[in-house]
Design a protein around this motif. Structure first.
Motif, PDB file in Angstrom:
ATOM      1  N   GLY A 156       0.477  -1.176  -0.147  1.00 20.88           N
ATOM      2  CA  GLY A 156      -0.065  -0.034  -0.107  1.00 20.88           C
ATOM      3  C   GLY A 156       0.748   1.634  -0.259  1.00 20.88           C
ATOM      4  O   GLY A 156       1.655   1.269  -0.348  1.00 20.88           O
ATOM      5  N   ASP A 236      -4.396   0.374   7.722  1.00 19.14           N
ATOM      6  CA  ASP A 236      -5.980   0.244   6.119  1.00 19.14           C
ATOM      7  C   ASP A 236      -5.993  -0.750   6.636  1.00 19.14           C
ATOM      8  O   ASP A 236      -7.830  -1.519   6.622  1.00 19.14           O
ATOM      9  CB  ASP A 236      -4.393  -0.424   5.065  1.00 19.14           C
ATOM     10  CG  ASP A 236      -4.404   0.958   3.952  1.00 19.14           C
ATOM     11  OD1 ASP A 236      -5.226   2.283   4.175  1.00 19.14           O
ATOM     12  OD2 ASP A 236      -3.743   1.152   2.780  1.00 19.14           O
ATOM     13  N   GLU A 247     -10.201   3.165   0.216  1.00 20.19           N
ATOM     14  CA  GLU A 247     -10.067   3.985  -0.923  1.00 20.19           C
ATOM     15  C   GLU A 247     -10.009   5.150  -1.829  1.00 20.19           C
ATOM     16  O   GLU A 247      -9.773   6.145  -2.203  1.00 20.19           O
ATOM     17  CB  GLU A 247      -9.622   2.894  -2.666  1.00 20.19           C
ATOM     18  CG  GLU A 247      -8.185   2.341  -2.408  1.00 20.19           C
ATOM     19  CD  GLU A 247      -7.051   2.405  -2.045  1.00 20.19           C
ATOM     20  OE1 GLU A 247      -6.809   3.816  -2.786  1.00 20.19           O
ATOM     21  OE2 GLU A 247      -5.979   2.268  -1.317  1.00 20.19           O
ATOM     22  N   ARG A 250     -10.559   7.982   0.998  1.00 17.89           N
ATOM     23  CA  ARG A 250      -8.958   8.095   1.198  1.00 17.89           C
ATOM     24  C   ARG A 250      -8.383   9.363  -0.651  1.00 17.89           C
ATOM     25  O   ARG A 250      -8.038  10.337   0.417  1.00 17.89           O
ATOM     26  CB  ARG A 250      -8.073   7.380   0.802  1.00 17.89           C
ATOM     27  CG  ARG A 250      -6.775   7.714   0.768  1.00 17.89           C
ATOM     28  CD  ARG A 250      -5.500   6.892   0.209  1.00 17.89           C
ATOM     29  NE  ARG A 250      -5.188   6.300   1.668  1.00 17.89           N
ATOM     30  CZ  ARG A 250      -4.427   4.573   1.746  1.00 17.89           C
ATOM     31  NH1 ARG A 250      -4.349   4.155   1.012  1.00 17.89           N
ATOM     32  NH2 ARG A 250      -4.214   4.359   3.165  1.00 17.89           N
TER      33      ARG A 250
END
Length: 344
Positions: A156, A236, A247, A250
């Motif tokens: 990530g 995460d 995602e 974010r």
């Protein structure tokens, strides 16, 4: 949740947070009064109040409403936006050194603005309203580039890689900007030099109008997402376990942070370190909960830029030092201090 439902420790923390925010607001009012009186012609508090309510002379109204008040408002809006942008980036990346200036976001926005200024006039209302949008697009492109380059397969987002990539991209954009200045006229070059130093160059009501919609929409939205940002700051795996879309959230928050930084750069130039200093200061005072950290960062950032711009206008009158230089005098040593303490 009612205050009576909280534990004694939580109640004390909340009272302390509210007190801290109140102190910042009082300091901003004090800085506003001082800033209004910074210049060749002073306005006493009585004259200031009379002028605000339409009872001043034509000269006093000209000084207050056309020269000083727009610049003060822009300083406050820019400081709040840059600070909140930095606070969001620190929460998303879990990197204490994240800042729109250090990561190259400001540089991307600035390059877009300078390309536009180099080829088009900026005096009409339409062109001024375009500047924050162009800055947002430039900042968004750079943010996407840094985000992609910072990802590691199977791991990530790497906070250390994010910081180093941002610094490298910012250096590349700065080099491109220097090459671009070769084609500038002396007047355009003077503007670029002033902009790069972080001067509040867009200091009239047209620029206030171009920046205000971004601040009115994005600042409340980011504060509304405070609880989501609290969860994302945990990592995460923890975020997914709590049922949040990592995602999606974010990217939405990153877009808001980029919008705040880019629109601010379009009227204030390259003011760095605001997004680094303000969140760290507030985090030390009230803790990491974003419900208070975000508004606290906004107030601290607004105070920082307003004070820096006031000092810059006062210290070598009738000339002035750009606010970005004043902030850098404080921010650069603080960045080195944080870098030395970082375990990344």
């Amino acid at each position: 949740m009612e205050l009576s439902d909280l534990s004694p420790a939580e109640s004390r923390k909340r009272k302390r947070s509210i007190t801290t925010l109140t102190v910042f607001m009082v300091l901003i009012v004090v800085a506003f009064i001082i800033s209004v009186n910074t210049g060749h012609i002073r306005l006493t508090p009585i004259e200031l109040i009379k002028t605000l309510f339409g009872g001043g002379t034509d000269k006093q109204e000209l000084i207050l409403f056309e020269f000083r008040l727009p610049r003060i408002i822009i300083s406050v809006l820019v400081g709040a936006s840059l600070a909140v942008s930095g606070c969001v980036m620190q929460g998303l990346s879990r990197n204490a050194l994240a800042d729109p200036g250090i990561l190259g976001i400001n540089a991307g926005a600035g390059l877009a603005v300078m390309l536009y200024v180099a080829f088009f006039p900026t005096e009409t209302v339409g062109s001024v309203m375009l500047l924050p949008i162009l800055a947002w697009l430039g900042a968004g492109f750079v943010a996407a580039l840094i985000y992609v380059l910072s990802l590691k397969k199977g791991e990530g987002l790497s906070p250390t890689r994010l910081l180093l990539t941002g610094i490298a991209v910012a250096a590349g954009i700065s080099a491109a900007t220097i090459v671009l200045t070769i084609r500038f006229t002396p007047e355009q070059y003077q503007f670029v030099a002033t902009w790069m130093a972080g001067s509040i160059w867009g200091s009239n009501w047209k620029f206030v109008g171009s920046l205000l919609p971004f601040v009115i929409i994005l600042l409340p939205f980011v504060c509304y997402k405070a609880r989501v940002l609290n969860v994302l700051s945990l990592g995460d795996q923890m975020t997914i376990g709590l049922g949040a879309s990592v995602e999606k959230e974010r990217l939405v928050l990153l877009a808001a942070a980029v919008g705040l930084a880019g629109s601010s750069v379009s009227v204030s130039g390259g003011i760095g370190f605001v997004g680094l200093i303000a969140p760290h200061l507030v985090r030390r005072l009230i803790g990491p909960q974003h419900q208070f950290l975000l508004p606290g960062s906004a107030l601290a950032g607004a105070l920082l830029v307003l004070v820096a711009d006031t000092i810059g206008r006062w210290i070598i009158q009738p000339s002035e030092i750009p606010a970005g230089i004043v902030v850098a005098v404080i921010g650069a040593p603080y960045f080195l201090y944080l870098l030395a303490r970082s375990k990344a």
